[in-house]
Design an enzyme around this catalytic site. Structure first.
Site, PDB file in Angstrom:
ATOM      1  N   LYS A 173     127.368  11.163  16.237  1.00  0.00           N
ATOM      2  CA  LYS A 173     128.788  11.420  16.537  1.00  0.00           C
ATOM      3  C   LYS A 173     129.678  10.303  15.982  1.00  0.00           C
ATOM      4  CE  LYS A 173     128.052  11.620  21.007  1.00  0.00           C
ATOM      5  NZ  LYS A 173     126.594  11.322  21.047  1.00  0.00           N
ATOM      6  N   ARG A 188     131.611  14.714  28.975  1.00  0.00           N
ATOM      7  CA  ARG A 188     130.153  14.705  29.116  1.00  0.00           C
ATOM      8  C   ARG A 188     129.715  15.448  30.375  1.00  0.00           C
ATOM      9  NH1 ARG A 188     129.129   9.725  25.967  1.00  0.00           N
ATOM     10  NH2 ARG A 188     126.918   9.330  25.796  1.00  0.00           N
ATOM     11  N   ARG A 212     119.282   1.568  15.637  1.00  0.00           N
ATOM     12  CA  ARG A 212     120.762   1.492  15.571  1.00  0.00           C
ATOM     13  C   ARG A 212     121.241   0.048  15.698  1.00  0.00           C
ATOM     14  NH1 ARG A 212     124.496   5.435  18.892  1.00  0.00           N
ATOM     15  NH2 ARG A 212     123.178   4.869  20.669  1.00  0.00           N
ATOM     16  N   ARG A 248     122.651  -2.605  20.892  1.00  0.00           N
ATOM     17  CA  ARG A 248     123.201  -2.344  22.225  1.00  0.00           C
ATOM     18  C   ARG A 248     122.157  -2.573  23.307  1.00  0.00           C
ATOM     19  NH1 ARG A 248     126.059   3.462  21.777  1.00  0.00           N
ATOM     20  NH2 ARG A 248     125.093   3.659  23.822  1.00  0.00           N
ATOM     21  N   ARG A 272     118.824   8.422  29.291  1.00  0.00           N
ATOM     22  CA  ARG A 272     120.054   8.970  28.693  1.00  0.00           C
ATOM     23  C   ARG A 272     119.838  10.388  28.174  1.00  0.00           C
ATOM     24  NH1 ARG A 272     121.108   4.289  24.808  1.00  0.00           N
ATOM     25  NH2 ARG A 272     122.591   5.676  23.805  1.00  0.00           N
TER      26      ARG A 272
END
Ligand code: ADP
Ligand code: ADP
Length: 220
Positions: A18, A93, A132, A165, A176
């Protein structure tokens, strides 16, 4: 769906791309990128009361409560640059968040124009999350293998240092994904029923996904 919808929601599981796609579409569409996760991380960095409250949920991989989240995003959407539309990423969400957004837009005589759903299998998501890296300065998203920066550890745009992160750990990612399937995936039907959902295959190259998103948005 109109040819160039102005309020666009990028829907998809964690690490579906996203943020990566929003950074490209923002230029193409000329819309501000409103990412709830980025707003929370900004609050964390500035050690605001909101950031402190959100941290415990983010660290566990759970959703921050709706009231806090809705207030934060609505405040952002009420700023002048969002008057003509916005590219929403990570919000809504939950169904309650989607209803709050619908109500807020209706009050302005507006509505959600399109909801591209970036579909990616769970095993691919786990691999994406583990590699990431984000820029400390601008939040740009990289991947050590799939989308590496030109200079290792440094952002291509501003030279900012890249970091991982806290919530991109394998244990947290499992939570998640579970949270996504339980609480967020019902939005797929919610927007399908509104006639604004368009599914895009997110399990292909970053360029190919951008091409498909442009197609889905009426080739802007
Ligand atoms: P990802 O890029 O992996 O989808 P985000 O950066 O969007 O993750 O979100 C990181 C964390 O911030 C989430 O796990 C959650 O704790 C919190 N968060 C972000 N957006 C929302 C939202 N709309 N509602 C509740 N919590 C949110
Ligand atoms: P989201 O905002 O949905 O959480 P990101 O845009 O941060 O997802 O992407 C998650 C990770 O996957 C990042 O490391 C990014 O570089 C990488 N990525 C994004 N899109 C692709 C793709 N199409 N193929 C391979 N890796 C990708």
């Amino acid at each position: 769906m109109s040819a160039k919808p102005r309020y666009i929601i990028l829907l998809g599981p964690p690490a579906s791309g996203k943020g990566t796609q929003a950074a490209r579409l923002r230029e193409i569409l000329g819309l501000p990128h409103v990412a709830s996760g980025d707003l929370f991380r900004e609050n964390l960095k500035n050690e605001t009361p909101l950031g402190r409250r959100a941290k415990e949920y983010m660290d566990r991989g759970e959703l921050v409560p709706d009231d806090v989240t809705i207030a934060m995003v609505m405040e952002r959407l009420s700023q002048p640059d969002c008057a003509g539309g916005a590219l929403l990423d990570g919000f809504p969400r939950t169904i309650a968040q989607a209803q709050a957004l619908d109500r807020a837009l209706a009050e302005r005589g507006q509505q959600v124009g399109a909801v591209p759903y970036i579909a990616v299998p769970d095993d691919v998501l786990v691999e994406r999350v583990s590699g990431r890296r984000l820029c400390r300065l601008c939040g740009a998203s990289y991947h050590v293998r799939f989308n590496p920066p030109q200079q290792p550890g440094r952002c291509d745009h501003d030279g900012g240092k890249l970091y991982q992160r806290d919530d991109d750990l394998p244990e947290t990612v499992r939570t998640r994904l579970q949270v996504y399937w339980e609480q967020t995936s019902p939005l797929i039907d919610y927007y399908r029923q509104q006639g604004v959902l368009v599914t895009v295959n997110g399990d292909q190259s970053i360029d190919a996904v951008t091409t498909d998103l442009r197609e889905a948005l009426g080739r802007p």
